[in-house]
Scaffold this motif. Structure first.
Motif, PDB file in Angstrom:
ATOM      1  N   PRO A   1       0.799  -1.244   0.000  1.00  0.00           N
ATOM      2  CA  PRO A   1       0.000   0.000   0.000  1.00  0.00           C
ATOM      3  C   PRO A   1       0.820   1.278   0.000  1.00  0.00           C
ATOM      4  CG  PRO A   1       0.023  -1.001   2.180  1.00  0.00           C
ATOM      5  CD  PRO A   1       0.720  -1.962   1.267  1.00  0.00           C
ATOM      6  N   LEU A   2       2.090   1.208   0.381  1.00  0.00           N
ATOM      7  CA  LEU A   2       2.911   2.413   0.459  1.00  0.00           C
ATOM      8  C   LEU A   2       3.753   2.551  -0.793  1.00  0.00           C
ATOM      9  CD1 LEU A   2       4.069   2.018   4.162  1.00  0.00           C
ATOM     10  CD2 LEU A   2       2.142   3.325   3.295  1.00  0.00           C
ATOM     11  N   SER A   3       3.852   3.755  -1.337  1.00  0.00           N
ATOM     12  CA  SER A   3       4.604   3.975  -2.572  1.00  0.00           C
ATOM     13  C   SER A   3       5.430   5.248  -2.458  1.00  0.00           C
ATOM     14  CB  SER A   3       3.656   4.071  -3.775  1.00  0.00           C
ATOM     15  OG  SER A   3       2.746   5.149  -3.610  1.00  0.00           O
ATOM     16  N   CYS A   4       6.537   5.275  -3.200  1.00  0.00           N
ATOM     17  CA  CYS A   4       7.421   6.438  -3.242  1.00  0.00           C
ATOM     18  C   CYS A   4       6.883   7.450  -4.248  1.00  0.00           C
ATOM     19  CB  CYS A   4       8.835   6.000  -3.621  1.00  0.00           C
ATOM     20  SG  CYS A   4      10.008   7.352  -3.795  1.00  0.00           S
ATOM     21  N   HIS A   5       6.865   8.730  -3.869  1.00  0.00           N
ATOM     22  CA  HIS A   5       6.344   9.766  -4.765  1.00  0.00           C
ATOM     23  C   HIS A   5       7.385  10.222  -5.781  1.00  0.00           C
ATOM     24  CE1 HIS A   5       8.430  12.000  -1.604  1.00  0.00           C
ATOM     25  NE2 HIS A   5       8.519  13.001  -2.456  1.00  0.00           N
ATOM     26  N   LEU A   6       8.620   9.703  -5.669  1.00  0.00           N
ATOM     27  CA  LEU A   6       9.684  10.077  -6.593  1.00  0.00           C
ATOM     28  C   LEU A   6       9.980   8.993  -7.624  1.00  0.00           C
ATOM     29  CD1 LEU A   6      12.106  11.715  -4.004  1.00  0.00           C
ATOM     30  CD2 LEU A   6      10.583  12.888  -5.605  1.00  0.00           C
ATOM     31  N   CYS A   7       9.603   7.766  -7.347  1.00  0.00           N
ATOM     32  CA  CYS A   7       9.812   6.659  -8.293  1.00  0.00           C
ATOM     33  C   CYS A   7       8.677   5.657  -8.119  1.00  0.00           C
ATOM     34  CB  CYS A   7      11.182   6.008  -8.076  1.00  0.00           C
ATOM     35  SG  CYS A   7      11.367   5.162  -6.483  1.00  0.00           S
ATOM     36  N   LYS A   8       8.795   4.513  -8.731  1.00  0.00           N
ATOM     37  CA  LYS A   8       7.736   3.510  -8.726  1.00  0.00           C
ATOM     38  C   LYS A   8       7.877   2.490  -7.595  1.00  0.00           C
ATOM     39  CE  LYS A   8       7.059   3.798 -13.743  1.00  0.00           C
ATOM     40  NZ  LYS A   8       7.047   3.046 -15.016  1.00  0.00           N
TER      41      LYS A   8
ATOM     42  N   THR B   1      10.214   0.931   6.031  1.00  0.00           N
ATOM     43  CA  THR B   1      10.909   0.574   4.797  1.00  0.00           C
ATOM     44  C   THR B   1      10.858   1.712   3.793  1.00  0.00           C
ATOM     45  OG1 THR B   1      10.243  -1.724   5.176  1.00  0.00           O
ATOM     46  CG2 THR B   1      11.084  -1.175   2.995  1.00  0.00           C
ATOM     47  N   LEU B   2       9.710   2.383   3.717  1.00  0.00           N
ATOM     48  CA  LEU B   2       9.578   3.520   2.808  1.00  0.00           C
ATOM     49  C   LEU B   2      10.476   4.688   3.247  1.00  0.00           C
ATOM     50  CD1 LEU B   2       8.192   4.832   0.384  1.00  0.00           C
ATOM     51  CD2 LEU B   2       6.345   5.543   1.924  1.00  0.00           C
ATOM     52  N   THR B   3      10.576   4.898   4.550  1.00  0.00           N
ATOM     53  CA  THR B   3      11.443   5.959   5.072  1.00  0.00           C
ATOM     54  C   THR B   3      12.895   5.702   4.694  1.00  0.00           C
ATOM     55  OG1 THR B   3       9.924   6.293   6.934  1.00  0.00           O
ATOM     56  CG2 THR B   3      12.152   7.179   7.157  1.00  0.00           C
ATOM     57  N   ASN B   4      13.341   4.454   4.826  1.00  0.00           N
ATOM     58  CA  ASN B   4      14.707   4.109   4.434  1.00  0.00           C
ATOM     59  C   ASN B   4      14.929   4.287   2.937  1.00  0.00           C
ATOM     60  OD1 ASN B   4      15.456   3.413   7.049  1.00  0.00           O
ATOM     61  ND2 ASN B   4      14.748   1.311   6.824  1.00  0.00           N
ATOM     62  N   HIS B   5      13.906   3.958   2.134  1.00  0.00           N
ATOM     63  CA  HIS B   5      14.034   4.098   0.686  1.00  0.00           C
ATOM     64  C   HIS B   5      14.158   5.560   0.276  1.00  0.00           C
ATOM     65  CE1 HIS B   5      13.245   3.791  -3.615  1.00  0.00           C
ATOM     66  NE2 HIS B   5      12.293   4.687  -3.446  1.00  0.00           N
TER      67      HIS B   5
ATOM     68  N   ARG C   1      20.610   3.674   7.548  1.00  0.00           N
ATOM     69  CA  ARG C   1      19.797   2.744   8.326  1.00  0.00           C
ATOM     70  C   ARG C   1      20.489   2.383   9.630  1.00  0.00           C
ATOM     71  NH1 ARG C   1      18.586  -1.993   4.137  1.00  0.00           N
ATOM     72  NH2 ARG C   1      18.089  -2.984   6.109  1.00  0.00           N
ATOM     73  N   LYS C   2      19.693   2.174  10.664  1.00  0.00           N
ATOM     74  CA  LYS C   2      20.241   1.868  11.978  1.00  0.00           C
ATOM     75  C   LYS C   2      20.889   0.491  12.014  1.00  0.00           C
ATOM     76  CE  LYS C   2      19.014   1.955  16.872  1.00  0.00           C
ATOM     77  NZ  LYS C   2      17.914   2.127  17.857  1.00  0.00           N
ATOM     78  N   ASP C   3      20.299  -0.496  11.302  1.00  0.00           N
ATOM     79  CA  ASP C   3      20.884  -1.836  11.300  1.00  0.00           C
ATOM     80  C   ASP C   3      22.248  -1.847  10.614  1.00  0.00           C
ATOM     81  OD1 ASP C   3      19.755  -1.236   8.871  1.00  0.00           O
ATOM     82  OD2 ASP C   3      19.065  -3.263   8.444  1.00  0.00           O
ATOM     83  N   GLN C   4      22.444  -0.969   9.614  1.00  0.00           N
ATOM     84  CA  GLN C   4      23.757  -0.860   8.982  1.00  0.00           C
ATOM     85  C   GLN C   4      24.798  -0.325   9.962  1.00  0.00           C
ATOM     86  OE1 GLN C   4      22.881   1.667   5.636  1.00  0.00           O
ATOM     87  NE2 GLN C   4      22.237  -0.031   4.323  1.00  0.00           N
TER      88      GLN C   4
END
Length: 453
Positions: A195-202, A210-214, A235-238
């Motif tokens: 349901p969540l999508s990036c407004h800059l790409c597809k 996950t969207l925040t990290n993208h 990312r925090k896990d990195q």
């Protein structure tokens, strides 16, 4: 519908008419004393309208004995509408600010309660009291595990982490978890919904984090930084993985050997070396591998893609490691050296092969004969002597061979190239082994071959 409900509905319809008549009568009576400003007239009219409507509702409520459904939890007073209850709560909070010394230090603006430690604000007194527990020592704790938290529901979640209890389960698979929110996210993996999508790409995903990290791949923002070096990441896990390079921590270990690593994905890849599992396969040929990255590199042999290029010449390659090794042909760097002799080389695999000359280790064995060798590529070449396969062919004649090196030597018979030359005479040849034989026979007077008779 009974008679009472019919009566209530009829009276409710007449409320607006009664209110309009009363307003008209009041405006006619006091028309001379009304303010001249249009805005003030409108404000006065709206205020009178609300007061009269509330008064009429109270009279209807008293006559029909309707219940007051909205009750204040603090004082117990009942109200006919939700808006009246909300107004009462705000007014009570204003009165309580002089009594409560814990929340009185900062002044109240616009009926808000402000936290003195952070920027949190709210209009509800109960919310600020709950929030202050985060900063204060008012914590709920357990004598069994020693964990402390501010709310009881947080303690219940922590309790599940110790007991390994997972009360939430899905209907499509055997997945279980300790939190309802995680189950909802997992169920999306079965429906395929993103349901969540990036407004800059597809790009689409299932989780907000996950969207925040993208989005940071577009903005280049790296909010997490290492306190021991200048490393930054998105990312925090990195960051957690990077910190293990400083501490040397390797929490993941193989139960079949002594291998340890810093992340779980590396352990999964290593474990496939024991099981010989190769889940990734090529769509164009029969190639299979245990690593997804290796499959990407292999696909470039079909597409011809060579994204890595040398900045000193026109050399291009499909792997970054190949480019690093090639650059050493320009610099002459040989970082790998043998501990048993003076041998040095530019590649690590070349050193590994060289060390087998000292140890005599030949780990690769032919399953058709007793042939053993130190290099995996040589065993593949040897197997062609059994199968008769000759995959390499000359484009100038009908010559075919089993090794790529033999084809390179053959092509020199067409071009006339002789890259190997003797330092003691003018002798030149096409193959390196021919030069070695020349040096032994002509300049050392060595005669290795003798007659048995």
């Amino acid at each position: 519908m009974d008679n009472l409900d019919i009566c209530i509905s009829k009276l409710a319809i007449k409320v607006d008419d009664i209110t309009k008549r009363m307003l008209l009568r009041k405006q006619t009576k006091f028309s001379e004393s009304m303010p001249s400003s249009v805005e003030n007239v409108k404000e006065t009219t709206d205020t009178d309208n609300r007061k009269m409507r509330n008064g009429i509702k109270r009279k209807i409520n008293d006559e029909l004995k309707m219940p007051n459904n909205f009750t204040c939890d603090h004082c117990g007073k009942c109200f006919l509408t939700k808006s009246l209850l909300k107004k009462h709560i705000i007014e009570e909070n204003k009165l309580d600010q002089t009594k409560n010394t814990d929340i009185q230090e900062r002044p109240f603006f616009n009926d808000f309660f402000y936290c003195d430690v952070c920027e949190f604000k709210t209009k509800v007194k109960l919310c600020i009291e709950t929030h202050l527990k985060v900063h204060a020592a008012k914590t709920v704790n357990t004598h069994v595990y020693g964990h402390k938290c501010t709310l009881k529901e947080h303690l219940n979640k922590d309790y599940l982490t110790h007991t390994d209890e997972k009360p939430f389960s899905g209907n499509f698979c055997k997945y279980t978890c300790s939190e309802k929110g995680r189950l909802e996210i997992h169920l999306i993996t079965h429906t395929g919904e993103k349901p969540l999508s990036c407004h800059l790409c597809k790009y689409t995903c299932t989780h907000n984090a996950t969207l925040t990290n993208h989005l940071r791949t577009h903005t280049g923002k790296k909010p997490f930084s290492c306190h021991l070096c200048k490393y930054k990441c998105a990312r925090k896990d990195q960051l957690n993985l990077h910190l293990r390079t400083h501490t040397g921590e390797k929490p993941f270990s193989c139960h079949l050997c002594k291998y340890t690593c810093t992340q779980n994905s590396s352990l999964i890849k290593h474990f496939r070396t024991h099981t010989d599992e190769k889940p990734f396969s090529c769509n164009f040929c029969k190639y299979t591998c245990a690593n997804k990255d290796r499959l990407k590199i292999h696909l470039r042999t079909h597409t011809g893609e060579k994204p890595f290029s040398c900045h000193l010449c026109n050399y291009t390659c499909a792997q970054n490691g190949s480019l690093i090794n090639y650059l050493r042909t320009h610099t002459g760097e040989k970082p790998f050296s043998c501990n048993l002799c003076k041998y040095k080389c530019a590649r690590k695999d070349s050193l590994t092969l060289h060390l087998r000359k000292h140890t005599g280790k030949n780990p690769f064995l032919c399953h058709l004969c007793k042939y053993t060798c130190a290099h995996k590529g040589r065993i593949k070449t040897h197997l062609r002597t059994h199968t008769g396969e000759k995959p390499f062919s000359c484009h100038l004649c009908k010559y075919t061979c089993a090794q790529h090196g033999s084809l390179v030597n053959h092509l020199r018979t067409h071009t006339g190239e002789k890259p190997f030359s003797c330092n003691l005479c003018n002798y030149k040849c096409v193959r390196k082994d021919s030069l070695i034989i020349h040096l032994k026979r002509k300049h050392t007077s060595e005669k290795p071959f003798s007659c048995n008779f």
